[in-house]
Design a protein around this motif. Sequence first.
Motif, mmCIF file in Angstrom:
data_model
loop_
_atom_site.group_PDB
_atom_site.id
_atom_site.type_symbol
_atom_site.label_atom_id
_atom_site.label_comp_id
_atom_site.label_asym_id
_atom_site.label_seq_id
_atom_site.Cartn_x
_atom_site.Cartn_y
_atom_site.Cartn_z
ATOM 1 N N LEU A 14 -5.895 4.926 4.853
ATOM 2 C CA LEU A 14 -5.268 4.713 3.557
ATOM 3 C C LEU A 14 -5.502 5.934 2.666
ATOM 4 O O LEU A 14 -6.640 6.288 2.372
ATOM 5 C CB LEU A 14 -5.865 3.456 2.905
ATOM 6 N N LYS A 34 -11.231 -4.539 -7.388
ATOM 7 C CA LYS A 34 -10.755 -4.452 -6.004
ATOM 8 C C LYS A 34 -11.586 -5.365 -5.113
ATOM 9 O O LYS A 34 -12.776 -5.463 -5.329
ATOM 10 C CB LYS A 34 -10.838 -2.999 -5.523
ATOM 11 N N PRO A 35 -10.987 -6.032 -4.139
ATOM 12 C CA PRO A 35 -9.565 -5.966 -3.831
ATOM 13 C C PRO A 35 -8.721 -6.677 -4.892
ATOM 14 O O PRO A 35 -9.200 -7.566 -5.587
ATOM 15 C CB PRO A 35 -9.457 -6.682 -2.479
ATOM 16 N N GLU A 44 -5.022 6.263 -3.793
ATOM 17 C CA GLU A 44 -3.979 5.516 -4.512
ATOM 18 C C GLU A 44 -3.047 6.436 -5.314
ATOM 19 O O GLU A 44 -1.846 6.181 -5.410
ATOM 20 C CB GLU A 44 -4.610 4.452 -5.402
ATOM 21 N N GLN A 63 -6.019 -1.599 -2.646
ATOM 22 C CA GLN A 63 -6.597 -2.194 -1.437
ATOM 23 C C GLN A 63 -6.050 -3.597 -1.273
ATOM 24 O O GLN A 63 -6.188 -4.435 -2.156
ATOM 25 C CB GLN A 63 -8.117 -2.246 -1.553
ATOM 26 N N SER A 78 0.847 -1.183 0.000
ATOM 27 C CA SER A 78 0.000 0.000 0.000
ATOM 28 C C SER A 78 0.891 1.245 0.000
ATOM 29 O O SER A 78 0.482 2.294 -0.459
ATOM 30 C CB SER A 78 -0.959 -0.008 1.191
ATOM 31 N N LYS A 122 -7.800 -3.810 6.185
ATOM 32 C CA LYS A 122 -8.842 -2.792 6.115
ATOM 33 C C LYS A 122 -8.274 -1.574 6.832
ATOM 34 O O LYS A 122 -8.145 -1.566 8.042
ATOM 35 C CB LYS A 122 -10.132 -3.271 6.820
#
Length: 190
Positions: free
Chosen positions: A49, A80-81, A52, A40, A9, A45
């Motif tokens: 975050l 996603k995920p 992106e 993701q 991430s 979770k």
Amino acid sequence: MNIGLFFGSFNPIHTGHLIVANVMATTTDLEQIWFVVSPQNPFKKNKSLLHEFDRLDMVEKAILDNNLFRASDIEFSMPKPSYTIDTLIRLQEKYPQHSFKLIIGGDNLAQFPNWKNADKILEYFGLYVYPRPHSAPTDLVNHPNVKLVNAPSLDISATFIRECLKNEHSIKYMVPEAVEEYIIRKKFYQ
């Protein structure tokens, strides 16, 4: 070209990521390391975050001066995920001239059999594994397509960096200077 794929991430990318990537690029047969920014992670979770594109920007700023590194947004257009096997297949189709290897931390190796199509990842791509604190023992270390790479065992975490920022503490040296400036200018994680 033999490409190592470092998924994450990168929330934010930090010096631990860069040191591991550099060791992979300079001490193994991997010719380039691609940082695959994951929109993701199916196992995480995370309420903190960042978007992106902001995380991709930070990766690009962090690796700007290193021609052994490249940032990838391949997963941004995928469902996603994102599952690693699907991304590996997409990359192989898009870049058939390259061979891809997956870079993971030793702490993920024991859980690796739980990944979607883990057996296919091992068979067709293979793993390059760097040491991580608190890694559980696993027989996968003996698999012919698992390569253990001697790298510094760094316990820098993006969670710790975000906590520092939230509490207005310095993150100097934990992230590249360009990333630190970007985070402060954008007021991320505060």
